[in-house]
Design an enzyme around this catalytic site. Structure first.
Site, PDB file in Angstrom:
ATOM      1  N   GLU A 153       8.014   1.246  11.919  1.00 20.92           N
ATOM      2  CA  GLU A 153       9.409   2.207  11.924  1.00 20.92           C
ATOM      3  C   GLU A 153       8.356   3.745  11.950  1.00 20.92           C
ATOM      4  O   GLU A 153       7.699   4.280  11.180  1.00 20.92           O
ATOM      5  CB  GLU A 153      10.112   2.467  10.411  1.00 20.92           C
ATOM      6  CG  GLU A 153      11.579   2.914  10.661  1.00 20.92           C
ATOM      7  CD  GLU A 153      11.306   4.480  10.753  1.00 20.92           C
ATOM      8  OE1 GLU A 153      11.728   5.217  11.726  1.00 20.92           O
ATOM      9  OE2 GLU A 153      11.212   4.956   9.550  1.00 20.92           O
ATOM     10  N   LYS A 177       0.990  -1.256   0.099  1.00 19.24           N
ATOM     11  CA  LYS A 177      -0.029   0.042   0.038  1.00 19.24           C
ATOM     12  C   LYS A 177       0.851   1.348   0.111  1.00 19.24           C
ATOM     13  O   LYS A 177       1.467   1.667   1.079  1.00 19.24           O
ATOM     14  CB  LYS A 177      -0.883  -0.056   1.234  1.00 19.24           C
ATOM     15  CG  LYS A 177      -1.818   1.266   1.204  1.00 19.24           C
ATOM     16  CD  LYS A 177      -2.170   1.653   2.578  1.00 19.24           C
ATOM     17  CE  LYS A 177      -2.725   3.259   2.757  1.00 19.24           C
ATOM     18  NZ  LYS A 177      -2.039   4.396   1.922  1.00 19.24           N
ATOM     19  N   CYS A 179      11.920  11.371   9.755  1.00 23.20           N
ATOM     20  CA  CYS A 179      11.738  10.644  11.145  1.00 23.20           C
ATOM     21  C   CYS A 179      13.178  10.903  11.713  1.00 23.20           C
ATOM     22  O   CYS A 179      13.317  11.018  13.001  1.00 23.20           O
ATOM     23  CB  CYS A 179      11.394   9.409  11.144  1.00 23.20           C
ATOM     24  SG  CYS A 179      12.208   8.207  10.297  1.00 23.20           S
ATOM     25  N   GLU A 205       7.347  15.401  17.450  1.00 21.12           N
ATOM     26  CA  GLU A 205       7.907  15.661  16.113  1.00 21.12           C
ATOM     27  C   GLU A 205       7.133  16.338  15.211  1.00 21.12           C
ATOM     28  O   GLU A 205       5.987  16.343  15.193  1.00 21.12           O
ATOM     29  CB  GLU A 205       7.876  13.887  15.438  1.00 21.12           C
ATOM     30  CG  GLU A 205       8.458  13.860  13.951  1.00 21.12           C
ATOM     31  CD  GLU A 205       8.446  12.468  13.513  1.00 21.12           C
ATOM     32  OE1 GLU A 205       9.557  11.917  13.136  1.00 21.12           O
ATOM     33  OE2 GLU A 205       7.167  11.793  13.522  1.00 21.12           O
TER      34      GLU A 205
END
Length: 482
Positions: free
Chosen positions: A253, A178, A287, A386
């Protein structure tokens, strides 16, 4: 680049088709519609998993050498389409062409690396296991775990796909992929390359669509042996919850809030360049972004002066401009999200050093100036969460121990960077940092041979290296009485 009005968003059992999910694909630098991808939903996922499960019966029995040959065909196909794929990355993601070059070369290197590991599987299988008794013998097998679901993000199209897809195919797994609904174009082109690689029908399947329409049923399907997901922590939790219903394997992750530590003897020019690269590459949509910079007290004022000057010189422009250094954020939602973080940081008392607004010469596109904050409260979202945009926070420290404590004071632990001329200090700090990867006086270079993943809430499992291959394998021991 010119695109058809619509593109098929399903590649299932070797056939292209369209579903009922219409995904608008936008150029973030111009806000113009590039094309519409006709993706699918739960029914397409069911068809893709069925095709993969059938193909697994034969593909799982192939030799490592056979799989390696196809992986090399894919690598060569990407190499041959390099120029086109670079332009796709920049058009759909907003990153400058020089960054897209790095992405495409990473994809090639990853497929070639796992081709080499696949070749080594044949010799390793059925290896003898030493036992303490002469009455028994044992051997160990590494077998593919089954049909796997791969869910990839929008910040590095094709790259995170290669990090998952290459080891999954090398292990002998069949795949349902996906792509991100925001940046599906590079993955669609990669699927076209795979279709010409000699891979049997059904081994690789692609279903474009939203997380709710495609990701959720993919994670929940009981025939999926494992889900590998890269994205936000909030969605990662949802993936785990779906996967838990059928007790399947999960690799995640997720996010990061990483630090760059500038020790008292650091080369300031190097430190500033590494800070800019760590915070502003890919417009900070990483990230691994080192969005917290910790600087020794005695260097702090000079470092901040140089960082401000360098950040203000970074040219933010259309990704196809020859002298562009930073491109656009990926879409309006992400653009507004980052601006919201900046506003809340100011409200929390942080001091804006530079940036924080749209560049004056760019009326359209999701562009944002490189942004630097100081005096950021330790409990503010700007310091703790983040941001996923070109925003960096700078804080000084008095001792090495304080710097390490500040860096480790986070629910994340993905990466870190250290700048120092003292090799012993570099190793000492690296060993003390709670991070999966530490760079010493180096930019954020990533090799397929080294693991990717982190501590705490940044990751569950590892990608790349032999660990990436092992993530798609089951271990079987056979013990015989003599």
């Amino acid at each position: 680049m010119n695109f058809p009005t619509t593109l098929d968003g399903l590649y299932i059992n070797g056939q292209w088709s369209s579903g009922g999910e219409h995904l608008r694909v936008i150029n973030p630098a111009t806000e113009a519609l590039l094309t519409t991808v006709n993706g699918g939903g739960e029914r397409a996922v069911e068809q893709a998993v069925t095709a993969a499960a059938e193909a697994f019966k034969a593909w799982s029995k192939t030799s490592g050498a056979e799989r390696a040959a196809i992986l090399r065909n894919i690598a060569n196909g990407v190499r041959n389409g390099r120029e086109h794929l670079m332009k796709l990355q920049s058009s759909n993601n907003g990153k400058p062409l020089f960054e897209a070059v790095i992405d495409v070369d990473d994809v090639i290197a990853t497929f070639e690396y796992y081709a080499g590991l696949a070749e080594g599987l044949d010799a390793r299988n059925d290896a003898d296991v030493p036992l303490p008794s002469d009455d028994f013998s044992a051997r160990v097998r590494r077998e593919p775990c089954g049909v796997v679901g791969l869910i990839v993000p929008w910040n590095f199209p094709m790259v995170t796909t290669a990090w998952k897809l290459a080891p999954a195919l090398a292990a002998g797994c069949c795949v349902v992929l996906k792509p991100s609904e925001v940046t599906p174009l590079a993955e669609l082109e990669l699927a076209a390359i795979i279709a010409e690689s000699g891979l049997p029908d059904g081994v690789f399947n692609l279903v474009c669509g939203t997380g709710l329409a495609v990701g959720a049923p993919l994670a929940a399907d009981p025939r999926i042996a494992k889900v590998s997901f890269t994205g936000s922590n909030a969605v990662g939790v949802q993936v785990m919850q779906r996967a838990a219903e059928t007790v399947k394997g999960v690799s995640l992750e997720l996010g990061g809030k990483s630090s760059l530590l500038v020790l008292a003897d650091a080369d300031l020019d190097l430190a500033v360049e590494l800070a800019c690269g760590g915070a502003f590459f890919n417009a900070g949509q990483m990230c691994s972004a080192t969005s917290r910079v910790l600087v020794a007290d005695e260097l702090a004022d000079e470092f901040l002066t140089r960082l401000k000057a360098r950040a203000e010189k970074i040219r933010v422009a259309d990704p196809f401009d020859a002298d562009v250094e930073m491109g656009a954020l990926v879409n309006q939602a992400q653009y507004q999200r980052v601006l919201g973080h900046i506003d809340r940081g100011l409200s929390a008392g942080a001091k804006l050093v530079c940036g924080g607004n749209r560049p004056a010469d760019l009326a359209r596109g999701y562009f944002l100036q490189p942004t630097v904050f100081t005096e950021v409260p330790l409990d503010s979202a700007l310091w703790c969460e983040e941001i996923f945009g070109p925003v960096v926070c700078v804080r000084s420290f008095a001792t090495e121990a304080e710097a390490v404590a500040l860096a480790n004071d986070s629910r994340f632990g993905l990466v870190a960077s250290v700048v120092t001329r003292d090799a012993e200090a570099a190793d000492r700090v690296a060993d003390a940092l709670q991070a999966g990867l530490v760079w010493l006086n180096a930019p954020q270079v990533i090799f397929p041979q080294t693991a990717w993943g982190g501590y705490k809430q940044s990751s569950l499992g590892r990608e790349l290296g032999p660990w990436g291959l092992a993530a798609f394998q089951e271990i079987k021991h056979v013990v015989r009485a003599l």
